[in-house]
Design an enzyme around this catalytic site. Sequence first.
Site, mmCIF file in Angstrom:
data_model
loop_
_atom_site.group_PDB
_atom_site.id
_atom_site.type_symbol
_atom_site.label_atom_id
_atom_site.label_comp_id
_atom_site.label_asym_id
_atom_site.label_seq_id
_atom_site.Cartn_x
_atom_site.Cartn_y
_atom_site.Cartn_z
ATOM 1 N N ARG A 35 -0.359 68.679 4.374
ATOM 2 C CA ARG A 35 -1.094 67.313 4.692
ATOM 3 C C ARG A 35 -0.477 66.131 4.299
ATOM 4 O O ARG A 35 -1.357 65.157 4.230
ATOM 5 C CB ARG A 35 -2.508 67.506 4.743
ATOM 6 C CG ARG A 35 -3.045 68.783 5.324
ATOM 7 C CD ARG A 35 -3.173 68.651 6.783
ATOM 8 N NE ARG A 35 -3.899 69.389 7.557
ATOM 9 C CZ ARG A 35 -5.311 69.341 7.806
ATOM 10 N NH1 ARG A 35 -5.666 67.974 8.048
ATOM 11 N NH2 ARG A 35 -5.928 69.962 8.525
ATOM 12 N N ARG A 39 -4.642 60.681 6.672
ATOM 13 C CA ARG A 39 -5.503 59.459 6.459
ATOM 14 C C ARG A 39 -5.672 58.967 5.189
ATOM 15 O O ARG A 39 -5.957 57.803 5.081
ATOM 16 C CB ARG A 39 -6.717 59.940 6.985
ATOM 17 C CG ARG A 39 -6.835 60.083 8.492
ATOM 18 C CD ARG A 39 -8.334 60.911 9.146
ATOM 19 N NE ARG A 39 -8.259 62.118 8.329
ATOM 20 C CZ ARG A 39 -9.119 63.055 8.480
ATOM 21 N NH1 ARG A 39 -9.988 62.692 9.497
ATOM 22 N NH2 ARG A 39 -9.112 64.300 8.131
ATOM 23 N N ARG A 48 -1.925 56.140 13.993
ATOM 24 C CA ARG A 48 -2.900 56.976 14.314
ATOM 25 C C ARG A 48 -3.689 56.082 15.326
ATOM 26 O O ARG A 48 -4.209 56.743 16.593
ATOM 27 C CB ARG A 48 -3.725 57.369 13.226
ATOM 28 C CG ARG A 48 -5.027 58.364 13.706
ATOM 29 C CD ARG A 48 -4.594 59.565 14.359
ATOM 30 N NE ARG A 48 -5.732 60.287 14.875
ATOM 31 C CZ ARG A 48 -6.327 60.093 15.846
ATOM 32 N NH1 ARG A 48 -5.724 59.307 16.663
ATOM 33 N NH2 ARG A 48 -7.250 60.904 16.342
ATOM 34 N N ASP A 85 0.116 70.082 14.648
ATOM 35 C CA ASP A 85 -1.194 70.588 14.307
ATOM 36 C C ASP A 85 -1.128 72.181 14.565
ATOM 37 O O ASP A 85 -0.248 72.458 15.493
ATOM 38 C CB ASP A 85 -2.214 70.215 14.972
ATOM 39 C CG ASP A 85 -3.633 70.501 13.890
ATOM 40 O OD1 ASP A 85 -3.875 69.784 13.075
ATOM 41 O OD2 ASP A 85 -4.200 71.401 14.610
ATOM 42 N N TYR A 161 -10.233 79.674 15.225
ATOM 43 C CA TYR A 161 -10.751 78.460 16.017
ATOM 44 C C TYR A 161 -10.890 78.716 17.484
ATOM 45 O O TYR A 161 -11.699 78.304 18.232
ATOM 46 C CB TYR A 161 -9.596 77.316 15.725
ATOM 47 C CG TYR A 161 -9.442 76.856 14.485
ATOM 48 C CD1 TYR A 161 -10.447 75.712 14.448
ATOM 49 C CD2 TYR A 161 -8.730 77.119 13.529
ATOM 50 C CE1 TYR A 161 -10.643 75.350 12.940
ATOM 51 C CE2 TYR A 161 -8.698 76.590 12.274
ATOM 52 C CZ TYR A 161 -9.689 75.664 11.962
ATOM 53 O OH TYR A 161 -9.794 75.316 10.704
HETATM 54 O O1 CP3 Z 1 1.004 68.459 6.481
HETATM 55 C C1 CP3 Z 1 1.425 67.404 7.196
HETATM 56 O O2 CP3 Z 1 1.347 66.483 6.813
HETATM 57 C C2 CP3 Z 1 1.522 67.889 8.688
HETATM 58 C C3 CP3 Z 1 0.634 67.714 9.616
HETATM 59 C C4 CP3 Z 1 -0.402 68.897 9.713
HETATM 60 C C5 CP3 Z 1 -1.672 68.497 10.504
HETATM 61 N N1 CP3 Z 1 -2.381 69.572 10.279
HETATM 62 C C6 CP3 Z 1 -1.814 67.146 10.924
HETATM 63 C C7 CP3 Z 1 -3.695 66.854 11.109
HETATM 64 C C8 CP3 Z 1 -0.390 70.135 9.411
HETATM 65 C C9 CP3 Z 1 0.613 71.061 8.756
HETATM 66 C C10 CP3 Z 1 -1.988 70.664 9.845
HETATM 67 C C11 CP3 Z 1 -2.166 72.197 9.890
HETATM 68 C C12 CP3 Z 1 -3.555 72.705 10.289
HETATM 69 N N2 CP3 Z 1 -4.542 71.992 11.051
HETATM 70 C C13 CP3 Z 1 -4.404 73.599 9.527
HETATM 71 C C14 CP3 Z 1 -3.696 74.554 8.294
HETATM 72 C C15 CP3 Z 1 -3.930 74.038 7.077
HETATM 73 C C16 CP3 Z 1 -5.192 73.697 6.434
HETATM 74 O O3 CP3 Z 1 -5.395 72.522 6.049
HETATM 75 O O4 CP3 Z 1 -5.810 74.703 6.201
HETATM 76 C C17 CP3 Z 1 -5.422 73.614 9.896
HETATM 77 C C18 CP3 Z 1 -6.679 74.756 9.702
HETATM 78 C C19 CP3 Z 1 -5.665 72.606 10.972
HETATM 79 C C20 CP3 Z 1 -6.791 72.557 12.297
HETATM 80 C C21 CP3 Z 1 -7.480 71.003 11.949
HETATM 81 N N3 CP3 Z 1 -6.502 70.023 12.511
HETATM 82 C C22 CP3 Z 1 -8.305 70.616 11.464
HETATM 83 C C23 CP3 Z 1 -9.500 71.569 10.799
HETATM 84 C C24 CP3 Z 1 -8.417 69.246 11.573
HETATM 85 C C25 CP3 Z 1 -9.662 68.244 11.439
HETATM 86 C C26 CP3 Z 1 -9.982 68.254 9.730
HETATM 87 C C27 CP3 Z 1 -9.348 66.815 9.320
HETATM 88 O O5 CP3 Z 1 -8.744 66.810 8.179
HETATM 89 O O6 CP3 Z 1 -9.687 65.943 10.027
HETATM 90 C C28 CP3 Z 1 -7.292 69.042 12.029
HETATM 91 C C29 CP3 Z 1 -6.755 67.388 12.338
HETATM 92 C C30 CP3 Z 1 -5.687 66.857 11.629
HETATM 93 N N4 CP3 Z 1 -4.394 67.780 11.702
HETATM 94 C C31 CP3 Z 1 -5.650 65.593 11.066
HETATM 95 C C32 CP3 Z 1 -4.119 65.695 10.482
HETATM 96 C C33 CP3 Z 1 -3.617 64.507 9.668
HETATM 97 C C34 CP3 Z 1 -6.501 64.777 10.858
HETATM 98 C C35 CP3 Z 1 -6.910 63.906 12.071
HETATM 99 C C36 CP3 Z 1 -6.688 62.609 12.317
HETATM 100 O O7 CP3 Z 1 -5.783 61.907 11.692
HETATM 101 O O8 CP3 Z 1 -7.432 62.070 13.091
#
Ligand code: CP3
Length: 355
Positions: A35, A39, A48, A85, A161
């Site tokens: 990640r 943010r 974003r 994602d 999910y």
């Molecule tokens: O790693 C990176 O920088 C690449 C991008 C990436 C994202 N999600 C961007 C994202 C990767 C590799 C993921 C994987 C992901 N997404 C996982 C597996 C990794 C882990 O953390 O266990 C999971 C379970 C998800 C599902 C997901 N996406 C959730 C639960 C959320 C909300 C939680 C949160 O942090 O807000 C997201 C949204 C998300 N995916 C964001 C980002 C940067 C944040 C949303 C935003 O910017 O508005």
Amino acid sequence: MTMPSADQANSSEATKLVAAAKGETLTSPPIWLMRQAGRYLPEYRDVRSRSKNFLDFCYSPELAIEATLQPVTRFGMDAAILFSDILVIPDALGQTVQFEQGEGPVLHALRGDDDLARLNMDRLSEHLQPVYTALGGVREKLDPTRALIGFAGAPWTIATYMIEGRGSRDHALSRLWAYQHPERMDRLIDLLVEAVSRHLVAQLEAGADIVQIFDSWAGVLPDSLLEKLCIEPTARIVGRVREARPDALIIGFPRGIGDRYPAYQKATGVNVVGLDTSVSVRGLGKALQVNGPVQGNLDPIALLAGGDALEREVMAILEVLGHGPFIFNLGHGILKETPIPHVTRLVEIVRAWRG
Ligand code: CP3
């Protein structure tokens, strides 16, 4: 951007990450963070803010390319991970996926066989085309000494999910499905094995050097279900990807599976195992590294804390795992409250270390 290090000159590989994933021990290990585009970065919040909807953002190649490159430009990370994602797969299969502000993902939860029958694989590659376009665009702009990582969720983690409709702590509903409706669960997992395999192959074809499979919720599964829903499907994905791309490099991250890591490493055939924060580097970590490269596992909270605690935790990992094939990373995703100077410092410590 930083110049290639002496390590790279000594390795036949173009990037430190690929060298380490193939089993080389480098004098200082490559580093990237799960990640890493997110943010905690003001430049991420800026891109974003240009799209209201998170999935639109993921499917806009220009924005995704920019977000992907940000942490490499700012910190000189050894790899860029594609900005996307894991939930693009259910979206591409036709399930409704939305990201609510401050709430995370919300899906139209699968209720039974009819919902399952409506999932449709036909539009997968067309729907995910913007992801592959973004990968190609990153490849063109990325310093050739930096690796490009593609990824997907593992079937079990995506399924949680799809079944729960949102993030959950214990995934009780998904486990209930597995016990009460094993055939239905198998059908869903089989569908996801197919979708994830195709998605990973397409990412490798579009320019990814390596792919990571995120099984973030594997740790809630008891042994019998871990074998059936995590290890076996992951082994099938690895087989499918290598059928299409025999040299494919794959990192598996089965978060939280504890003493079952060796079984995962052996049975799935992934090139690299990603260790979560709870894995003892001296115990399990070192034992796994005898059989292949490992990645991890700094506590994201230690990175948030910074200062002496950060120095100590980073050194403790490097001193144990830095003398073998190793990729430095966190044990889970970076937290949005993480101060940027702590990340800069982390990269400095890892770069300065000599094994
Ligand atoms: O790693 C990176 O920088 C690449 C991008 C990436 C994202 N999600 C961007 C994202 C990767 C590799 C993921 C994987 C992901 N997404 C996982 C597996 C990794 C882990 O953390 O266990 C999971 C379970 C998800 C599902 C997901 N996406 C959730 C639960 C959320 C909300 C939680 C949160 O942090 O807000 C997201 C949204 C998300 N995916 C964001 C980002 C940067 C944040 C949303 C935003 O910017 O508005």
